[in-house]
Scaffold this motif. Sequence first.
Motif, PDB file in Angstrom:
ATOM      1  N   VAL A  33       0.838  -1.189   0.000  1.00 21.15           N
ATOM      2  CA  VAL A  33       0.000   0.000   0.000  1.00 21.15           C
ATOM      3  C   VAL A  33       0.879   1.247   0.000  1.00 21.15           C
ATOM      4  O   VAL A  33       0.598   2.235  -0.683  1.00 21.15           O
ATOM      5  N   GLN A  34       1.977   1.196   0.762  1.00 22.13           N
ATOM      6  CA  GLN A  34       2.832   2.358   0.898  1.00 22.13           C
ATOM      7  C   GLN A  34       3.390   2.826  -0.442  1.00 22.13           C
ATOM      8  O   GLN A  34       3.679   4.007  -0.629  1.00 22.13           O
ATOM      9  N   SER A  35       3.553   1.903  -1.380  1.00 22.86           N
ATOM     10  CA  SER A  35       4.101   2.275  -2.682  1.00 22.86           C
ATOM     11  C   SER A  35       3.061   2.908  -3.586  1.00 22.86           C
ATOM     12  O   SER A  35       3.403   3.457  -4.633  1.00 22.86           O
ATOM     13  N   LEU A  36       1.788   2.864  -3.199  1.00 22.72           N
ATOM     14  CA  LEU A  36       0.717   3.347  -4.061  1.00 22.72           C
ATOM     15  C   LEU A  36       0.079   4.643  -3.587  1.00 22.72           C
ATOM     16  O   LEU A  36      -0.534   5.351  -4.383  1.00 22.72           O
ATOM     17  N   LEU A  37       0.193   4.955  -2.305  1.00 25.54           N
ATOM     18  CA  LEU A  37      -0.482   6.122  -1.757  1.00 25.54           C
ATOM     19  C   LEU A  37       0.495   7.282  -1.573  1.00 25.54           C
ATOM     20  O   LEU A  37       1.675   7.091  -1.309  1.00 25.54           O
ATOM     21  N   SER A  38      -0.023   8.502  -1.695  1.00 22.48           N
ATOM     22  CA  SER A  38       0.800   9.690  -1.524  1.00 22.48           C
ATOM     23  C   SER A  38       1.196   9.855  -0.065  1.00 22.48           C
ATOM     24  O   SER A  38       0.576   9.296   0.843  1.00 22.48           O
ATOM     25  N   ASP A  39       2.222  10.664   0.162  1.00 21.19           N
ATOM     26  CA  ASP A  39       2.649  10.934   1.535  1.00 21.19           C
ATOM     27  C   ASP A  39       1.527  11.585   2.330  1.00 21.19           C
ATOM     28  O   ASP A  39       1.360  11.314   3.522  1.00 21.19           O
ATOM     29  N   GLU A  40       0.746  12.455   1.685  1.00 18.20           N
ATOM     30  CA  GLU A  40      -0.350  13.129   2.374  1.00 18.20           C
ATOM     31  C   GLU A  40      -1.370  12.132   2.909  1.00 18.20           C
ATOM     32  O   GLU A  40      -1.815  12.220   4.053  1.00 18.20           O
ATOM     33  N   LEU A  41      -1.737  11.160   2.075  1.00 16.57           N
ATOM     34  CA  LEU A  41      -2.738  10.191   2.505  1.00 16.57           C
ATOM     35  C   LEU A  41      -2.171   9.223   3.530  1.00 16.57           C
ATOM     36  O   LEU A  41      -2.869   8.831   4.476  1.00 16.57           O
ATOM     37  N   LYS A  42      -0.911   8.853   3.389  1.00 15.97           N
ATOM     38  CA  LYS A  42      -0.313   7.929   4.345  1.00 15.97           C
ATOM     39  C   LYS A  42      -0.209   8.536   5.741  1.00 15.97           C
ATOM     40  O   LYS A  42      -0.097   7.806   6.724  1.00 15.97           O
ATOM     41  N   GLU A  43      -0.227   9.864   5.832  1.00 19.10           N
ATOM     42  CA  GLU A  43      -0.198  10.489   7.146  1.00 19.10           C
ATOM     43  C   GLU A  43      -1.527  10.313   7.887  1.00 19.10           C
ATOM     44  O   GLU A  43      -1.598  10.521   9.100  1.00 19.10           O
ATOM     45  N   GLN A  44      -2.560   9.929   7.158  1.00 20.27           N
ATOM     46  CA  GLN A  44      -3.867   9.729   7.788  1.00 20.27           C
ATOM     47  C   GLN A  44      -4.002   8.266   8.198  1.00 20.27           C
ATOM     48  O   GLN A  44      -3.942   7.369   7.362  1.00 20.27           O
ATOM     49  N   GLN A  45      -4.185   8.029   9.489  1.00 16.74           N
ATOM     50  CA  GLN A  45      -4.439   6.667   9.953  1.00 16.74           C
ATOM     51  C   GLN A  45      -5.846   6.233   9.583  1.00 16.74           C
ATOM     52  O   GLN A  45      -6.103   5.049   9.358  1.00 16.74           O
ATOM     53  N   VAL A  46      -6.762   7.206   9.514  1.00 19.62           N
ATOM     54  CA  VAL A  46      -8.162   6.925   9.214  1.00 19.62           C
ATOM     55  C   VAL A  46      -8.638   7.916   8.146  1.00 19.62           C
ATOM     56  O   VAL A  46      -8.496   9.136   8.320  1.00 19.62           O
ATOM     57  N   PHE A  47      -9.208   7.394   7.051  1.00 13.89           N
ATOM     58  CA  PHE A  47      -9.808   8.244   6.027  1.00 13.89           C
ATOM     59  C   PHE A  47     -11.164   7.680   5.624  1.00 13.89           C
ATOM     60  O   PHE A  47     -11.295   6.485   5.349  1.00 13.89           O
ATOM     61  N   ALA A  48     -12.166   8.558   5.570  1.00 15.66           N
ATOM     62  CA  ALA A  48     -13.492   8.179   5.058  1.00 15.66           C
ATOM     63  C   ALA A  48     -13.984   9.283   4.147  1.00 15.66           C
ATOM     64  O   ALA A  48     -13.885  10.467   4.487  1.00 15.66           O
ATOM     65  N   SER A  49     -14.536   8.908   3.013  1.00 16.47           N
ATOM     66  CA  SER A  49     -15.024   9.930   2.087  1.00 16.47           C
ATOM     67  C   SER A  49     -16.267  10.623   2.628  1.00 16.47           C
ATOM     68  O   SER A  49     -16.612  11.715   2.183  1.00 16.47           O
ATOM     69  N   THR A  50     -16.954   9.984   3.611  1.00 13.62           N
ATOM     70  CA  THR A  50     -18.077  10.653   4.271  1.00 13.62           C
ATOM     71  C   THR A  50     -17.658  10.983   5.709  1.00 13.62           C
ATOM     72  O   THR A  50     -16.867  11.878   5.916  1.00 13.62           O
ATOM     73  N   TYR A  51     -18.156  10.279   6.718  1.00 14.80           N
ATOM     74  CA  TYR A  51     -17.871  10.683   8.096  1.00 14.80           C
ATOM     75  C   TYR A  51     -17.059   9.649   8.854  1.00 14.80           C
ATOM     76  O   TYR A  51     -16.956   8.478   8.457  1.00 14.80           O
ATOM     77  N   VAL A  52     -16.493  10.091   9.983  1.00 17.45           N
ATOM     78  CA  VAL A  52     -15.760   9.226  10.907  1.00 17.45           C
ATOM     79  C   VAL A  52     -16.330   9.420  12.305  1.00 17.45           C
ATOM     80  O   VAL A  52     -16.469  10.554  12.779  1.00 17.45           O
ATOM     81  N   THR A  53     -16.674   8.310  12.973  1.00 17.86           N
ATOM     82  CA  THR A  53     -17.074   8.360  14.375  1.00 17.86           C
ATOM     83  C   THR A  53     -16.169   7.434  15.178  1.00 17.86           C
ATOM     84  O   THR A  53     -15.795   6.361  14.705  1.00 17.86           O
ATOM     85  N   ALA A  54     -15.815   7.866  16.390  1.00 17.57           N
ATOM     86  CA  ALA A  54     -14.979   7.060  17.273  1.00 17.57           C
ATOM     87  C   ALA A  54     -15.662   6.980  18.635  1.00 17.57           C
ATOM     88  O   ALA A  54     -16.003   8.001  19.224  1.00 17.57           O
ATOM     89  N   GLY A  55     -15.875   5.773  19.124  1.00 19.06           N
ATOM     90  CA  GLY A  55     -16.592   5.561  20.372  1.00 19.06           C
ATOM     91  C   GLY A  55     -15.822   5.993  21.603  1.00 19.06           C
ATOM     92  O   GLY A  55     -14.614   6.273  21.556  1.00 19.06           O
ATOM     93  N   ALA A  56     -16.515   6.028  22.711  1.00 17.94           N
ATOM     94  CA  ALA A  56     -15.920   6.450  23.981  1.00 17.94           C
ATOM     95  C   ALA A  56     -14.690   5.609  24.315  1.00 17.94           C
ATOM     96  O   ALA A  56     -14.710   4.379  24.188  1.00 17.94           O
ATOM     97  N   GLY A  57     -13.628   6.271  24.734  1.00 19.77           N
ATOM     98  CA  GLY A  57     -12.428   5.570  25.162  1.00 19.77           C
ATOM     99  C   GLY A  57     -11.594   4.981  24.051  1.00 19.77           C
ATOM    100  O   GLY A  57     -10.626   4.268  24.322  1.00 19.77           O
ATOM    101  N   SER A  58     -11.921   5.263  22.812  1.00 15.12           N
ATOM    102  CA  SER A  58     -11.150   4.713  21.705  1.00 15.12           C
ATOM    103  C   SER A  58      -9.865   5.497  21.493  1.00 15.12           C
ATOM    104  O   SER A  58      -9.716   6.633  21.959  1.00 15.12           O
ATOM    105  N   THR A  59      -8.910   4.887  20.769  1.00 12.99           N
ATOM    106  CA  THR A  59      -7.625   5.524  20.491  1.00 12.99           C
ATOM    107  C   THR A  59      -7.285   5.373  19.024  1.00 12.99           C
ATOM    108  O   THR A  59      -7.358   4.275  18.468  1.00 12.99           O
ATOM    109  N   ILE A  60      -6.899   6.487  18.398  1.00  8.95           N
ATOM    110  CA  ILE A  60      -6.433   6.470  17.016  1.00  8.95           C
ATOM    111  C   ILE A  60      -5.004   6.992  17.017  1.00  8.95           C
ATOM    112  O   ILE A  60      -4.754   8.142  17.379  1.00  8.95           O
ATOM    113  N   ASN A  61      -4.059   6.143  16.635  1.00  7.11           N
ATOM    114  CA  ASN A  61      -2.647   6.522  16.629  1.00  7.11           C
ATOM    115  C   ASN A  61      -2.267   7.067  15.262  1.00  7.11           C
ATOM    116  O   ASN A  61      -1.561   6.430  14.480  1.00  7.11           O
ATOM    117  N   GLY A  62      -2.743   8.269  14.967  1.00  7.49           N
ATOM    118  CA  GLY A  62      -2.481   8.889  13.678  1.00  7.49           C
ATOM    119  C   GLY A  62      -3.549   9.899  13.339  1.00  7.49           C
ATOM    120  O   GLY A  62      -4.427  10.182  14.157  1.00  7.49           O
TER     121      GLY A  62
END
Length: 329
Positions: A33-62
């Motif tokens: 995957v790393q060889s196909l995606l731009s540096d900008e996109l690889k900096e995102q741990q999570v990407f959604a073309s619509t919305y992102v929700t994260a539940g209580a107590g969750s952790t996103i490392n990026g």
Amino acid sequence: MNISKRPLGVISLLAAGALLVTATSAQADTITVQSLLSDELKEQQVFASTYVTAGAGSTINGGVLAGTYVTTGVGTTIHGRTAAGTATTFGAGSIVDGAVQSGTATTLGASANVSGSIRSGTATTVGAGATVESDDVEDGSQNSTAPLVANSQGEILKAQKFMGLFGSGKQLVPGDIAADTTFTADTYGISGLLTVAANTTITLDAQGQDSVFQFNVSNYLTFGEGATVRVINTTDAAGNAVSVSVIWNATGGYVTVGAGANIVGTILAKGHVSTGAHSMLSGPGTTCSAGVYSATSYISIGAVATVGTGSSCSAPTVPPMSAIEVPKH
């Protein structure tokens, strides 16, 4: 059951809803995957073309990038920047180790903490006891993420299609993996859905050498409650760590990860991605990878779930959103 690199005929996994596996004598080419995606996109741990929700107590490392809104529950931690096409709402006690960009409003719940700047298209609301450590808050700013979101979506769709071309090395007949199974490094194609049954373990054997495990699923992909994906033999004969990449590529559907599941690898989905409570998405070994990307839909992260684990996980060093040059189509 061990599926090796050796030429195979037809193997039947004698279990309820078993898989039928066929393979050619030539191993398919593999990519990352790393060889196909731009540096900008690889900096995102999570990407959604619509919305992102994260539940209580969750952790996103990026970082987090969403075409519309980003919403987190109480006590969520994001080790990176967030950018939303519309509103951003952080629950009480949330922690964000980076800048925040919202197309419209930004809301910080009580005692939430943001270490970076905040740019809101309309207004920023700071709850009781909440802090913005940088003291850098700007309302009414023109900071559309639309070009970056459109570019990211295009990248993911192209990457999915390209990786799908390499799905003919070893074919898994659609259905359930209902028994513990071992795979060696290769590209695997599934023309249909794939389900990993609850409490089933998938072992990926790197055999002490640089390895890419790629699973191209033309429909949806489901990991049941308590399912586990683990990588073994990740050092060579001299004890040096080898490079390992794991890719779950759902080219035509969604991906779900059940409660308490522990999954290794990067997820690319054309549809939505949802993870259950207390689930974990990690990178192989000590790497901080496990990016989650939805090309056309949303991402929902369960309560006390983690995205991106490993000893090297830390807040990424990235330029401010305004400094990112969006590639032209």
